[in-house]
Design an enzyme around this catalytic site. Sequence first.
Site, PDB file in Angstrom:
ATOM      1  N   ARG A 124       0.831  -1.216   0.000  1.00  0.00           N
ATOM      2  CA  ARG A 124       0.000   0.000   0.000  1.00  0.00           C
ATOM      3  C   ARG A 124       0.866   1.267   0.000  1.00  0.00           C
ATOM      4  O   ARG A 124       0.555   2.250   0.689  1.00  0.00           O
ATOM      5  CB  ARG A 124      -0.943   0.046   1.216  1.00  0.00           C
ATOM      6  CG  ARG A 124      -1.956  -1.073   1.296  1.00  0.00           C
ATOM      7  CD  ARG A 124      -2.976  -0.976   0.157  1.00  0.00           C
ATOM      8  NE  ARG A 124      -4.106  -1.856   0.367  1.00  0.00           N
ATOM      9  CZ  ARG A 124      -4.133  -3.157   0.019  1.00  0.00           C
ATOM     10  NH1 ARG A 124      -3.108  -3.709  -0.580  1.00  0.00           N
ATOM     11  NH2 ARG A 124      -5.211  -3.880   0.240  1.00  0.00           N
ATOM     12  N   SER A 180     -10.521  -0.660   3.261  1.00  0.00           N
ATOM     13  CA  SER A 180      -9.757  -0.837   4.507  1.00  0.00           C
ATOM     14  C   SER A 180      -9.290   0.530   4.984  1.00  0.00           C
ATOM     15  O   SER A 180      -8.662   1.266   4.222  1.00  0.00           O
ATOM     16  CB  SER A 180      -8.518  -1.696   4.260  1.00  0.00           C
ATOM     17  OG  SER A 180      -8.873  -2.953   3.782  1.00  0.00           O
ATOM     18  N   GLU A 200      -4.861   4.146   5.942  1.00  0.00           N
ATOM     19  CA  GLU A 200      -4.611   4.029   4.494  1.00  0.00           C
ATOM     20  C   GLU A 200      -5.034   5.296   3.743  1.00  0.00           C
ATOM     21  O   GLU A 200      -4.289   5.803   2.924  1.00  0.00           O
ATOM     22  CB  GLU A 200      -5.416   2.835   3.950  1.00  0.00           C
ATOM     23  CG  GLU A 200      -4.578   1.725   3.396  1.00  0.00           C
ATOM     24  CD  GLU A 200      -5.412   0.779   2.554  1.00  0.00           C
ATOM     25  OE1 GLU A 200      -6.162   1.227   1.668  1.00  0.00           O
ATOM     26  OE2 GLU A 200      -5.299  -0.420   2.802  1.00  0.00           O
TER      27      GLU A 200
HETATM   28  N1  EPU Z   1     -10.944 -10.368  10.708  1.00  0.00           N
HETATM   29  C1  EPU Z   1     -11.596 -10.407  11.925  1.00  0.00           C
HETATM   30  N2  EPU Z   1     -12.556  -9.468  12.179  1.00  0.00           N
HETATM   31  C2  EPU Z   1     -12.853  -8.490  11.304  1.00  0.00           C
HETATM   32  C3  EPU Z   1     -12.178  -8.435  10.067  1.00  0.00           C
HETATM   33  C4  EPU Z   1     -11.211  -9.390   9.805  1.00  0.00           C
HETATM   34  O1  EPU Z   1     -11.347 -11.282  12.756  1.00  0.00           O
HETATM   35  O2  EPU Z   1     -13.724  -7.682  11.603  1.00  0.00           O
HETATM   36  C5  EPU Z   1      -9.971 -11.397  10.397  1.00  0.00           C
HETATM   37  C6  EPU Z   1     -10.534 -12.338   9.320  1.00  0.00           C
HETATM   38  O3  EPU Z   1     -11.239 -13.394   9.875  1.00  0.00           O
HETATM   39  C7  EPU Z   1      -9.297 -12.813   8.619  1.00  0.00           C
HETATM   40  C8  EPU Z   1      -8.322 -11.661   8.775  1.00  0.00           C
HETATM   41  O4  EPU Z   1      -8.823 -10.820   9.798  1.00  0.00           O
HETATM   42  O5  EPU Z   1      -8.762 -13.941   9.263  1.00  0.00           O
HETATM   43  C9  EPU Z   1      -8.098 -10.898   7.481  1.00  0.00           C
HETATM   44  O6  EPU Z   1      -9.348 -10.410   6.984  1.00  0.00           O
HETATM   45  P1  EPU Z   1      -9.664 -10.336   5.396  1.00  0.00           P
HETATM   46  O7  EPU Z   1      -9.363 -11.633   4.776  1.00  0.00           O
HETATM   47  O8  EPU Z   1     -11.019  -9.745   5.259  1.00  0.00           O
HETATM   48  O9  EPU Z   1      -8.575  -9.365   4.802  1.00  0.00           O
HETATM   49  P2  EPU Z   1      -7.963  -8.011   5.372  1.00  0.00           P
HETATM   50  O10 EPU Z   1      -6.560  -8.292   5.816  1.00  0.00           O
HETATM   51  O11 EPU Z   1      -8.877  -7.397   6.360  1.00  0.00           O
HETATM   52  C10 EPU Z   1      -6.863  -7.220   3.136  1.00  0.00           C
HETATM   53  C11 EPU Z   1      -6.819  -5.945   2.356  1.00  0.00           C
HETATM   54  C12 EPU Z   1      -8.084  -5.773   1.539  1.00  0.00           C
HETATM   55  C13 EPU Z   1      -8.180  -6.937   0.583  1.00  0.00           C
HETATM   56  C14 EPU Z   1      -8.184  -8.241   1.393  1.00  0.00           C
HETATM   57  C15 EPU Z   1      -8.099  -9.466   0.505  1.00  0.00           C
HETATM   58  C16 EPU Z   1      -5.426  -4.411   3.630  1.00  0.00           C
HETATM   59  C17 EPU Z   1      -5.379  -3.212   4.522  1.00  0.00           C
HETATM   60  N3  EPU Z   1      -6.641  -4.812   3.264  1.00  0.00           N
HETATM   61  O12 EPU Z   1      -7.934  -7.108   4.047  1.00  0.00           O
HETATM   62  O13 EPU Z   1      -7.962  -4.572   0.787  1.00  0.00           O
HETATM   63  O14 EPU Z   1      -9.340  -6.863  -0.218  1.00  0.00           O
HETATM   64  O15 EPU Z   1      -7.032  -8.317   2.253  1.00  0.00           O
HETATM   65  O16 EPU Z   1      -6.842  -9.559  -0.063  1.00  0.00           O
HETATM   66  O17 EPU Z   1      -4.379  -4.936   3.266  1.00  0.00           O
HETATM   67  C18 EPU Z   1      -8.494  -2.244   0.807  1.00  0.00           C
HETATM   68  O18 EPU Z   1      -7.275  -2.036   0.827  1.00  0.00           O
HETATM   69  O19 EPU Z   1      -9.316  -1.300   0.782  1.00  0.00           O
HETATM   70  C19 EPU Z   1      -8.970  -3.613   0.855  1.00  0.00           C
HETATM   71  C20 EPU Z   1     -10.261  -3.900   0.940  1.00  0.00           C
END
Ligand code: EPU
Length: 346
Positions: free
Chosen positions: A164, A246, A342
């Site tokens: 990012r 995010s 972000e």
């Molecule tokens: N989780 C929780 N509670 C929550 C949210 C997440 O426990 O409320 C846990 C989930 O269960 C999972 C982990 O956190 O085990 C990761 O969650 P998720 O797979 O939804 O991905 P993320 O790390 O929250 C990142 C990117 C997203 C992207 C997804 C998929 C960042 C900051 N965000 O989200 O990007 O779509 O992975 O690759 O790196 C964005 O940048 O706007 C964005 C949506």
Amino acid sequence: MFVEQNVPLQAWNAFGIVAKAHQLVRIGSGGDVLAVLADPALAGVPKFVLGGGSNIVLTGDVRPLVMKVEIAGRRLVGETDRAWIVEAGAGESWHHFVAWTLAQGWPGLENLALIPGTVGAAPVQNIGAYGVELQDRFDSLDGVDLTTGKPFTLDAAQCAFGYRDSVFKHTAAQPGDLGLAGRAIITHVRFRLPKAWKPVLGYLDLERKRTETGIAEPTAQQIFDWICEIRRNKLPDPKVIGNAGSFFKNPSVTPEQCADIIAREPNIVHYPMPDGSVKLAAGWLIDACGWKGKSVGNAGVYEKQALVLVNRGGATGGEVVTLARAIQTSVYERFGIRLEPEPVVV
Ligand code: EPU
């Protein structure tokens, strides 16, 4: 150059915050950028580049001259035996561009489907999702330095992509450094889409789709459809509920720091990275602090994904920022980790 005055920005920022641009010009080509810079009334005024407004929080009316990027066009500009080189104008919708490349038979961007915003904004934060980052498919980009008026072309190394992150998020620490934050406008972006396409399916959500559907070897179009379904299920549509995706980056810690946290919080979601660091799921950290579904004024934490802050209707940028700070404080107090936002606060 036609300068519009007191232009409402609510429809042009994904949070849907009510604010105005004191002055706004629409940029339809690289030539328009040069015309603004050559205009004696506009050349010296501070400028703010607006793409799709997907990654900003407006905390008031925007005083700098808003340059709204509307540069259109998508075309194949080159082909080698290994790749198609495809170019898009910075004002094109990212998602429509991805869909178009697939329709042309040039796969590679399918994991990045449905990310809001424009093509020109995509390199700024090196958008990424489901195991693919923009830098993995990037060729080069064109832009104009707003301080010197000079057009430039940058390759991937010059863009200094990180998680990012890019040269467009940094200011030059010393003369000679290539920090372009606040002083560059991107006009065109080129992508290198490999002919030897391989699906990227490592993410759990995609593995689940494979099992559910029984499709072991999905096409790029199939992956595109899956990604759209996955995102629609867990992320709010900015056209319905204002949000900027995010709100925080997933923080990186050392393996020692991670072991220390695991000793206290055995369930913490963490991923070892190729460089030896460990990435923590910011959404999990925020969720663990009890923020999911909570609000400050009209700004809230999305019920299905704690990493996404939303406008519950009529939120101000100040409310979003206050909520974000409160979240940062509680995550720091409980885990000792500083979450980095972000979006750009304007
Ligand atoms: N989780 C929780 N509670 C929550 C949210 C997440 O426990 O409320 C846990 C989930 O269960 C999972 C982990 O956190 O085990 C990761 O969650 P998720 O797979 O939804 O991905 P993320 O790390 O929250 C990142 C990117 C997203 C992207 C997804 C998929 C960042 C900051 N965000 O989200 O990007 O779509 O992975 O690759 O790196 C964005 O940048 O706007 C964005 C949506």
